[in-house]
Design a protein around this motif. Structure first.
Motif, mmCIF file in Angstrom:
data_model
loop_
_atom_site.group_PDB
_atom_site.id
_atom_site.type_symbol
_atom_site.label_atom_id
_atom_site.label_comp_id
_atom_site.label_asym_id
_atom_site.label_seq_id
_atom_site.Cartn_x
_atom_site.Cartn_y
_atom_site.Cartn_z
ATOM 1 N N PHE A 118 0.827 -1.208 0.000
ATOM 2 C CA PHE A 118 0.000 0.000 0.000
ATOM 3 C C PHE A 118 0.864 1.262 0.000
ATOM 4 O O PHE A 118 0.578 2.239 -0.696
ATOM 5 N N ILE A 119 1.922 1.242 0.785
ATOM 6 C CA ILE A 119 2.839 2.383 0.827
ATOM 7 C C ILE A 119 3.559 2.526 -0.508
ATOM 8 O O ILE A 119 3.770 3.649 -0.992
ATOM 9 N N ASP A 120 3.917 1.404 -1.109
ATOM 10 C CA ASP A 120 4.573 1.441 -2.416
ATOM 11 C C ASP A 120 3.647 2.065 -3.465
ATOM 12 O O ASP A 120 4.089 2.860 -4.303
ATOM 13 N N MET A 121 2.361 1.705 -3.408
ATOM 14 C CA MET A 121 1.384 2.268 -4.348
ATOM 15 C C MET A 121 1.230 3.768 -4.133
ATOM 16 O O MET A 121 1.188 4.541 -5.098
ATOM 17 N N LEU A 122 1.181 4.174 -2.868
ATOM 18 C CA LEU A 122 1.023 5.590 -2.567
ATOM 19 C C LEU A 122 2.263 6.377 -2.971
ATOM 20 O O LEU A 122 2.155 7.519 -3.454
ATOM 21 N N ALA A 123 3.425 5.772 -2.810
ATOM 22 C CA ALA A 123 4.670 6.435 -3.194
ATOM 23 C C ALA A 123 4.662 6.767 -4.685
ATOM 24 O O ALA A 123 5.122 7.838 -5.107
ATOM 25 N N LYS A 124 4.117 5.864 -5.482
ATOM 26 C CA LYS A 124 4.039 6.113 -6.925
ATOM 27 C C LYS A 124 3.075 7.262 -7.222
ATOM 28 O O LYS A 124 3.327 8.084 -8.101
ATOM 29 N N ILE A 125 1.966 7.305 -6.475
ATOM 30 C CA ILE A 125 1.004 8.396 -6.673
ATOM 31 C C ILE A 125 1.623 9.720 -6.262
ATOM 32 O O ILE A 125 1.494 10.728 -6.966
ATOM 33 N N TYR A 126 2.326 9.722 -5.115
ATOM 34 C CA TYR A 126 3.006 10.930 -4.668
ATOM 35 C C TYR A 126 3.991 11.431 -5.726
ATOM 36 O O TYR A 126 4.173 12.649 -5.890
ATOM 37 N N SER A 127 4.623 10.495 -6.417
ATOM 38 C CA SER A 127 5.671 10.875 -7.378
ATOM 39 C C SER A 127 5.121 11.510 -8.655
ATOM 40 O O SER A 127 5.819 12.270 -9.321
ATOM 41 N N VAL A 128 3.869 11.201 -8.991
ATOM 42 C CA VAL A 128 3.301 11.741 -10.237
ATOM 43 C C VAL A 128 2.227 12.793 -9.997
ATOM 44 O O VAL A 128 1.855 13.527 -10.908
ATOM 45 N N ASP A 129 1.726 12.853 -8.768
ATOM 46 C CA ASP A 129 0.647 13.793 -8.445
ATOM 47 C C ASP A 129 1.140 14.759 -7.376
ATOM 48 O O ASP A 129 1.429 14.353 -6.247
ATOM 49 N N THR A 130 1.236 16.033 -7.722
ATOM 50 C CA THR A 130 1.747 17.013 -6.770
ATOM 51 C C THR A 130 0.709 17.316 -5.687
ATOM 52 O O THR A 130 -0.470 16.968 -5.819
ATOM 53 N N ALA A 131 1.150 17.980 -4.634
ATOM 54 C CA ALA A 131 0.246 18.357 -3.546
ATOM 55 C C ALA A 131 -0.355 19.733 -3.800
ATOM 56 O O ALA A 131 -0.577 20.518 -2.886
ATOM 57 N N THR A 132 -0.604 20.023 -5.062
ATOM 58 C CA THR A 132 -1.209 21.307 -5.442
ATOM 59 C C THR A 132 -2.498 21.046 -6.216
ATOM 60 O O THR A 132 -2.809 19.897 -6.545
ATOM 61 N N ASN A 133 -3.254 22.120 -6.488
ATOM 62 C CA ASN A 133 -4.530 22.002 -7.205
ATOM 63 C C ASN A 133 -5.455 21.037 -6.471
ATOM 64 O O ASN A 133 -5.874 20.015 -7.011
ATOM 65 N N VAL A 134 -5.774 21.390 -5.238
ATOM 66 C CA VAL A 134 -6.501 20.458 -4.372
ATOM 67 C C VAL A 134 -7.888 20.933 -3.928
ATOM 68 O O VAL A 134 -8.731 20.123 -3.545
ATOM 69 N N PHE A 135 -8.137 22.236 -3.967
ATOM 70 C CA PHE A 135 -9.425 22.764 -3.488
ATOM 71 C C PHE A 135 -10.207 23.359 -4.651
ATOM 72 O O PHE A 135 -9.752 24.312 -5.286
ATOM 73 N N PRO A 136 -11.402 22.812 -4.917
ATOM 74 C CA PRO A 136 -12.058 21.642 -4.305
ATOM 75 C C PRO A 136 -11.433 20.332 -4.828
ATOM 76 O O PRO A 136 -10.786 20.335 -5.869
ATOM 77 N N SER A 137 -11.693 19.248 -4.129
ATOM 78 C CA SER A 137 -11.162 17.954 -4.531
ATOM 79 C C SER A 137 -11.972 17.372 -5.687
ATOM 80 O O SER A 137 -13.156 17.078 -5.542
ATOM 81 N N ILE A 138 -11.328 17.187 -6.820
ATOM 82 C CA ILE A 138 -11.999 16.569 -7.963
ATOM 83 C C ILE A 138 -12.279 15.101 -7.664
ATOM 84 O O ILE A 138 -13.283 14.545 -8.116
ATOM 85 N N HIS A 139 -11.404 14.461 -6.908
ATOM 86 C CA HIS A 139 -11.601 13.070 -6.506
ATOM 87 C C HIS A 139 -12.943 12.922 -5.787
ATOM 88 O O HIS A 139 -13.727 12.013 -6.091
ATOM 89 N N VAL A 140 -13.193 13.801 -4.845
ATOM 90 C CA VAL A 140 -14.440 13.746 -4.072
ATOM 91 C C VAL A 140 -15.617 14.192 -4.931
ATOM 92 O O VAL A 140 -16.683 13.550 -4.924
ATOM 93 N N TYR A 141 -15.433 15.278 -5.668
ATOM 94 C CA TYR A 141 -16.525 15.807 -6.493
ATOM 95 C C TYR A 141 -17.027 14.773 -7.497
ATOM 96 O O TYR A 141 -18.234 14.555 -7.630
#
Length: 223
Positions: A118-141
């Motif tokens: 699970f951590i390995d999967m998240l690490a890959k997401i962290y590497s390609v998806d920045t911590a910007t462009n977050v409000f509002p969350s498109i994932h949730v929307y």
């Protein structure tokens, strides 16, 4: 081939995905350090739980299946679903563009002292998806949008097990965004607010009736 194209020509609206990806990718590459941090004290009370990578990644399949199902079975539901998702996503991109935002909530995965798939999967997401462009969350929307589309569908509304399933899945996906430190709780609140607005715009009016009033010739043809 001509019959196939004629039957599914409504799928042309899906080309919006190209515009969305180009726009979003541009923002991901340009909004990196200069942004307004999105943060709530509630974020500090939410622990990191990598297990939530499961519902977080299921989101991709959830949205794809929802759109594909309506594309193949109901033009009306398909157009409403696309209108809800695409207009809302565009609003999100406009917000990201005029008000660059992001967060500093991500954990240092190397310092957790544990390693698993699970951590390995998240690490890959962290590497390609920045911590910007977050409000509002498109994932949730989009999760809420898919849930509403399924609930409002005449063919699916009677399937209570499916209604319960998508509600639970939507909640889990929304929770996953904060338990994985991909979003602040404020991003969820923003997505919910936008969802309510778009529900009123897309699902409350009888657009077919409005369209017939503006095009009386179509009413005569239908009669």
């Amino acid at each position: 081939m001509k019959q196939f194209i004629s039957k599914y020509k409504h799928g042309v609206v899906l080309f919006y995905g190209i515009i969305y990806m180009l726009w979003f990718t541009y923002l991901e590459r340009t909004v990196t350090t200069e942004f307004t941090p999105v943060y709530s004290r509630l974020d500090d009370y939410i622990p990191f739980r990598e297990i939530f990578i499961i519902p977080y990644t299921v989101w991709f399949l959830y949205i794809f299946i929802t759109i594909a199902y309506f594309f193949l079975t109901s033009k009306t539901d398909f157009f409403k679903t696309c209108a809800y998702l695409f207009i809302g996503m565009t609003i999100c991109l406009i917000i990201y563009t005029v008000w660059p935002n992001g967060h500093y909530l991500r954990v240092d995965l190397d310092s957790l002292g544990r390693s698993n798939i699970f951590i390995d999967m998240l690490a890959k997401i962290y590497s390609v998806d920045t911590a910007t462009n977050v409000f509002p969350s498109i994932h949730v929307y989009n999760s809420i949008g898919a849930m509403i589309a399924i609930y409002k569908s005449e063919k699916l509304h009677s399937k209570k097990w499916l209604q319960v399933f998508v509600i639970v899945l939507t909640v889990l996906i929304s929770l996953s965004t904060v338990y994985l430190k991909q979003h602040s709780v404020l991003d969820i609140f923003g997505a919910v607010a936008l969802s309510i607005i778009m529900y009123v715009v897309v699902y409350v009016p009888d657009w077919a009736k409005v369209f017939r009033k503006e095009n009386p010739e179509l009413s005569k043809v239908s009669q």
